[in-house]
Design a protein around this motif. Structure first.
Motif, PDB file in Angstrom:
ATOM      1  N   ALA A 175     -58.270  73.051 -72.561  1.00 29.32           N
ATOM      2  CA  ALA A 175     -58.537  74.395 -72.596  1.00 29.32           C
ATOM      3  C   ALA A 175     -59.554  74.992 -71.497  1.00 29.32           C
ATOM      4  O   ALA A 175     -59.495  76.064 -71.019  1.00 29.32           O
ATOM      5  N   PRO A 176     -60.670  74.442 -71.656  1.00 24.33           N
ATOM      6  CA  PRO A 176     -61.682  75.054 -70.516  1.00 24.33           C
ATOM      7  C   PRO A 176     -61.458  74.847 -69.245  1.00 24.33           C
ATOM      8  O   PRO A 176     -62.061  75.516 -68.279  1.00 24.33           O
ATOM      9  N   ASN A 177     -60.332  74.272 -68.904  1.00 23.62           N
ATOM     10  CA  ASN A 177     -59.820  73.731 -67.669  1.00 23.62           C
ATOM     11  C   ASN A 177     -58.705  74.476 -67.036  1.00 23.62           C
ATOM     12  O   ASN A 177     -58.445  74.413 -65.752  1.00 23.62           O
ATOM     13  N   MET A 178     -57.837  74.889 -68.007  1.00 24.32           N
ATOM     14  CA  MET A 178     -56.579  75.535 -67.650  1.00 24.32           C
ATOM     15  C   MET A 178     -56.333  76.541 -68.748  1.00 24.32           C
ATOM     16  O   MET A 178     -56.423  76.071 -70.092  1.00 24.32           O
ATOM     17  N   GLU A 179     -55.312  77.290 -68.422  1.00 28.49           N
ATOM     18  CA  GLU A 179     -54.887  78.215 -69.476  1.00 28.49           C
ATOM     19  C   GLU A 179     -53.737  77.601 -70.294  1.00 28.49           C
ATOM     20  O   GLU A 179     -52.875  76.886 -70.036  1.00 28.49           O
ATOM     21  N   MET A 180     -54.059  77.610 -71.575  1.00 29.45           N
ATOM     22  CA  MET A 180     -53.549  76.832 -72.628  1.00 29.45           C
ATOM     23  C   MET A 180     -52.954  77.331 -73.844  1.00 29.45           C
ATOM     24  O   MET A 180     -53.728  78.353 -74.175  1.00 29.45           O
ATOM     25  N   PHE A 181     -52.000  77.300 -74.332  1.00 27.46           N
ATOM     26  CA  PHE A 181     -51.410  77.766 -75.835  1.00 27.46           C
ATOM     27  C   PHE A 181     -51.183  76.550 -76.519  1.00 27.46           C
ATOM     28  O   PHE A 181     -50.603  75.733 -76.120  1.00 27.46           O
ATOM     29  N   TRP A 182     -51.073  76.822 -77.832  1.00 30.31           N
ATOM     30  CA  TRP A 182     -50.874  75.905 -78.839  1.00 30.31           C
ATOM     31  C   TRP A 182     -49.326  76.336 -79.292  1.00 30.31           C
ATOM     32  O   TRP A 182     -49.058  77.517 -79.513  1.00 30.31           O
ATOM     33  N   MET A 183     -48.335  75.584 -79.054  1.00 33.98           N
ATOM     34  CA  MET A 183     -47.050  75.609 -79.589  1.00 33.98           C
ATOM     35  C   MET A 183     -46.734  74.733 -80.778  1.00 33.98           C
ATOM     36  O   MET A 183     -47.028  73.681 -80.928  1.00 33.98           O
ATOM     37  N   GLY A 184     -46.449  75.528 -82.002  1.00 33.19           N
ATOM     38  CA  GLY A 184     -46.159  74.871 -83.265  1.00 33.19           C
ATOM     39  C   GLY A 184     -45.393  75.611 -84.092  1.00 33.19           C
ATOM     40  O   GLY A 184     -45.238  76.934 -83.933  1.00 33.19           O
ATOM     41  N   TYR A 185     -45.093  75.027 -85.158  1.00 35.54           N
ATOM     42  CA  TYR A 185     -44.213  75.710 -86.428  1.00 35.54           C
ATOM     43  C   TYR A 185     -45.410  76.320 -87.272  1.00 35.54           C
ATOM     44  O   TYR A 185     -46.379  75.722 -87.473  1.00 35.54           O
ATOM     45  N   PHE A 224     -54.740  60.259 -73.018  1.00 32.95           N
ATOM     46  CA  PHE A 224     -53.620  60.410 -72.060  1.00 32.95           C
ATOM     47  C   PHE A 224     -53.108  61.825 -72.123  1.00 32.95           C
ATOM     48  O   PHE A 224     -52.950  62.485 -70.772  1.00 32.95           O
ATOM     49  N   SER A 225     -53.121  62.527 -72.974  1.00 31.59           N
ATOM     50  CA  SER A 225     -52.594  63.909 -73.131  1.00 31.59           C
ATOM     51  C   SER A 225     -53.622  64.663 -72.177  1.00 31.59           C
ATOM     52  O   SER A 225     -53.158  65.607 -71.403  1.00 31.59           O
ATOM     53  N   VAL A 226     -54.995  64.381 -72.221  1.00 32.73           N
ATOM     54  CA  VAL A 226     -55.866  64.964 -71.417  1.00 32.73           C
ATOM     55  C   VAL A 226     -55.671  64.810 -69.773  1.00 32.73           C
ATOM     56  O   VAL A 226     -55.618  65.718 -69.119  1.00 32.73           O
ATOM     57  N   ASP A 227     -55.683  63.628 -69.754  1.00 30.38           N
ATOM     58  CA  ASP A 227     -55.444  63.134 -68.179  1.00 30.38           C
ATOM     59  C   ASP A 227     -54.011  63.543 -67.628  1.00 30.38           C
ATOM     60  O   ASP A 227     -53.959  64.269 -66.517  1.00 30.38           O
ATOM     61  N   LEU A 228     -53.003  63.814 -68.606  1.00 31.53           N
ATOM     62  CA  LEU A 228     -51.838  64.282 -68.016  1.00 31.53           C
ATOM     63  C   LEU A 228     -51.776  65.657 -67.916  1.00 31.53           C
ATOM     64  O   LEU A 228     -51.335  66.088 -66.762  1.00 31.53           O
ATOM     65  N   ALA A 229     -52.449  66.344 -68.636  1.00 32.03           N
ATOM     66  CA  ALA A 229     -52.336  67.929 -68.439  1.00 32.03           C
ATOM     67  C   ALA A 229     -53.273  68.424 -67.303  1.00 32.03           C
ATOM     68  O   ALA A 229     -52.936  69.071 -66.666  1.00 32.03           O
ATOM     69  N   LEU A 236     -55.531  67.074 -82.216  1.00 30.26           N
ATOM     70  CA  LEU A 236     -55.132  68.392 -81.485  1.00 30.26           C
ATOM     71  C   LEU A 236     -56.508  68.974 -80.966  1.00 30.26           C
ATOM     72  O   LEU A 236     -56.715  69.190 -79.734  1.00 30.26           O
ATOM     73  N   PHE A 237     -57.680  69.174 -81.777  1.00 34.68           N
ATOM     74  CA  PHE A 237     -58.527  69.770 -81.466  1.00 34.68           C
ATOM     75  C   PHE A 237     -59.455  69.193 -80.238  1.00 34.68           C
ATOM     76  O   PHE A 237     -60.001  69.720 -79.502  1.00 34.68           O
ATOM     77  N   GLU A 238     -59.483  67.658 -80.618  1.00 42.20           N
ATOM     78  CA  GLU A 238     -60.145  66.798 -79.659  1.00 42.20           C
ATOM     79  C   GLU A 238     -59.451  67.152 -78.239  1.00 42.20           C
ATOM     80  O   GLU A 238     -60.230  67.370 -77.072  1.00 42.20           O
ATOM     81  N   VAL A 239     -58.030  67.255 -78.281  1.00 39.41           N
ATOM     82  CA  VAL A 239     -57.424  67.039 -76.923  1.00 39.41           C
ATOM     83  C   VAL A 239     -57.810  68.529 -76.358  1.00 39.41           C
ATOM     84  O   VAL A 239     -58.031  68.649 -75.151  1.00 39.41           O
ATOM     85  N   SER A 240     -57.692  69.452 -77.379  1.00 37.05           N
ATOM     86  CA  SER A 240     -57.589  70.948 -76.714  1.00 37.05           C
ATOM     87  C   SER A 240     -59.125  71.165 -76.131  1.00 37.05           C
ATOM     88  O   SER A 240     -59.365  72.068 -75.420  1.00 37.05           O
ATOM     89  N   SER A 241     -59.963  70.716 -76.553  1.00 37.06           N
ATOM     90  CA  SER A 241     -61.476  70.819 -76.461  1.00 37.06           C
ATOM     91  C   SER A 241     -61.682  70.434 -75.066  1.00 37.06           C
ATOM     92  O   SER A 241     -62.679  71.024 -74.135  1.00 37.06           O
ATOM     93  N   LYS A 242     -60.833  69.374 -74.537  1.00 37.35           N
ATOM     94  CA  LYS A 242     -61.159  69.138 -73.222  1.00 37.35           C
ATOM     95  C   LYS A 242     -59.919  69.556 -72.108  1.00 37.35           C
ATOM     96  O   LYS A 242     -60.604  69.561 -71.054  1.00 37.35           O
TER      97      LYS A 242
END
Length: 246
Positions: free
Chosen positions: A74-84, A17-22, A66-72
């Motif tokens: 980040a190659p398609n849009m500019e992306m940053f990780w936001m975290g503490y 869902f995170s991938v589809d939403l992004a 996180l890494f699974e979602v990011s791998s799908k």
């Protein structure tokens, strides 16, 4: 064209869902994605994003997700990780930056990492050619702002008020905007309390807006189907993008 940065919490309610939403948010006008790393004590975030964090952790979120979602994404849009800083520290900041390099993630947004401590790890960010986003706030002095923004990259995150995300407060930011622009040409984006009603006013004098709680409130709304969540979030993104560029 003024930019729209959109925040979502990773893996709520699922990785797919995170991938589809992004990717739907990108189509709706979101220029940069801020992908939140769920954490038990998100001190800068209000109740909406905090609840999203709790949902992810209850669902056994792990960095593998996180890494699974990011791998799908980040190659398609500019992306940053936001975290503490805690998750970055425990996993190893260098290892995180290696992953960012692997997935084409632009860098990190770490709200609880003070400027002085960030300076100690700048060499790691440089090693992996990644960005650590700079924060400025209404409470900062001119000297402090100068120090923070002189070496800023990609964009500067301006906190709209002293407090937590989503609380909808407002302050006169014209002075701080002028000061930032005096010392840096890096794009300045404003976050905290930005929604469909406030975005047009808040974007005055800056280069873009950062929107989180406005999107995440739909993400955690259990009365909505996944399709409805995407529909409401993308509609909000389209409206905000249009209003900040009127």
């Amino acid at each position: 064209m003024k930019k729209l940065v959109g925040y979502i919490t990773s893996s709520v309610p699922s990785n797919n869902f995170s991938v589809d939403l992004a990717l739907s948010m990108k189509e709706a006008g979101v220029d940069i994605l801020e992908l939140g790393i769920p954490f038990s004590d998100p001190v800068a975030d209000g109740p909406v994003i905090e609840k999203a964090n709790q949902i992810a952790l209850k669902n056994k979120f792990s960095l593998k997700d996180l890494f699974e979602v990011s791998s799908k994404i980040a190659p398609n849009m500019e992306m940053f990780w936001m975290g503490y800083m805690n998750p970055f520290y425990h996993y190893g900041l260098g290892e995180f930056l290696k992953k960012a390099q692997e997935f084409n993630v632009e860098g990190m947004i770490i709200p609880d990492l003070p400027y002085e401590e960030a300076a100690l790890v700048n060499n790691l960010f440089e090693k992996y050619n990644k960005v650590n986003i700079s924060f400025v706030a209404p409470t900062h002095t001119e000297n402090r702002i100068k120090q923070i923004v002189e070496k800023s990259q990609k964009f500067i995150y301006m906190v709209a008020y002293a407090g937590i995300t989503g609380s909808g407060q407002s302050e006169d930011l014209s002075s701080i905007i002028k000061t930032v622009k005096k010392y840096s040409t890096t794009p300045l984006y404003i976050g905290f309390g930005v929604d469909e009603k406030t975005c047009k006013e808040k974007v005055k004098g800056v280069d873009g807006v950062i929107v989180g709680s406005t999107f995440v409130k739909h993400l955690i709304d259990e009365s909505l189907s996944n399709k409805e969540k995407i529909s409401k979030i993308t509609a909000a993104a389209k409206e905000i993008k249009e209003k900040i560029n009127e």
